[in-house]
Design an enzyme around this catalytic site. Sequence first.
Site, mmCIF file in Angstrom:
data_model
loop_
_atom_site.group_PDB
_atom_site.id
_atom_site.type_symbol
_atom_site.label_atom_id
_atom_site.label_comp_id
_atom_site.label_asym_id
_atom_site.label_seq_id
_atom_site.Cartn_x
_atom_site.Cartn_y
_atom_site.Cartn_z
ATOM 1 C CG HIS A 116 5.853 5.631 -21.584
ATOM 2 N ND1 HIS A 116 6.064 5.214 -22.881
ATOM 3 C CD2 HIS A 116 4.537 6.004 -21.517
ATOM 4 C CE1 HIS A 116 4.945 5.311 -23.566
ATOM 5 N NE2 HIS A 116 3.997 5.783 -22.770
ATOM 6 C CG HIS A 167 9.491 6.563 -24.547
ATOM 7 N ND1 HIS A 167 9.397 5.670 -23.502
ATOM 8 C CD2 HIS A 167 10.705 7.142 -24.423
ATOM 9 C CE1 HIS A 167 10.517 5.711 -22.794
ATOM 10 N NE2 HIS A 167 11.319 6.610 -23.339
ATOM 11 C CG HIS A 169 10.574 9.362 -29.820
ATOM 12 N ND1 HIS A 169 9.252 9.458 -29.439
ATOM 13 C CD2 HIS A 169 10.553 9.206 -31.175
ATOM 14 C CE1 HIS A 169 8.468 9.336 -30.496
ATOM 15 N NE2 HIS A 169 9.231 9.198 -31.569
#
Length: 353
Positions: A116, A167, A169
């Site tokens: 994370h 996070h 992404h």
Amino acid sequence: MKKTSTRLADGRELIYYDLRDDSVRDAVDRRPLEPTVTTSEVRRDPLLGDRVAIASHRQGRTYHPPADECPLCPSQGERLSEIPDSSYDVVVFENRFPSLAGDSGRCEVVCFTSDHNASFADLTEEQARLVLDAWTDRTSELSHLPSVEQVFCFENRGAEIGVTLGHPHGQIYAYPFTTPRTALMLRQVAAHKDATGGENLFDAVLEGELADERVVLEGEHWVAFVPYAAHWPYEVHLYPKRRVPDLLGLDEDARTEFPKVYLELLRRFDRIFGESEPPTPYIAAWHQAPFGHLEDFEGVNRDDFALHLELFTVRRTSGKLKFLAGSESGMSVFINDVPPERAAERLREVASS
């Protein structure tokens, strides 16, 4: 790379991309989810000729959850997330709150790592290569959907960009049309080809940039430069030296070198404004040739397009952002406060920081 496809509790597809061939992905999504219902609709603006996605259901999407409730972290015990397994390398899944769905296309989320607190720049070259392979695989798969004309892989990074999940992404949008920005490029390619008796515009631009002072870094197969007419304060375009229309066209040599070059570029972006500044917010956008018909661009085919990545930040200097105000938002005329030559110089300066 090992690929494992499964389904979430509400029927959405989820795909694990693993570095190890012996990875087993049989975890079941235990959440009591109802089937996903979307209201996505694409409308055409008759004056501009472009499209707008109307997606009212996105008002209810997850918004800045605390780290211990992040839906992109692996599931742990009774803390259940979008990823049923307790670990992963790279994961792609259908967005629960898509801007495009059904006949209007498809939206996917790409989780670069289960950590994370990491960022793309923190990945190893092996991990970054796996992300590249996932982007390539999804481009191939999505291009075969009847409703899809163009596949767009991208990453939004930082709250200043509008990111609502911390996070690391990115996303993939599969559009049912050729996007306006790509259409503009294709029209320029067609006009240049006609005016020069067949010369490719992308090749001409790349040749000119390679000979100029705005090159930031260069490998055997890739080159990164600040474009002559950069729109953003710090904007870099990354091109493979051999023109290909999409990620599928990259050869093994280019795929092998990409992680090293791209990771170095992202790390330089994080050093532009000094160590005391928060991580640099950015958008990283892959531009690929449409898979749809190109009849509107006379004399142009898919191979005339050049795959490239555009990376830019909305931060113009320490503590200050570049806002799209009247000229940019109202008339699409950008005003750049940082000369492209100075931006390239700064990105070269931070190479050894």
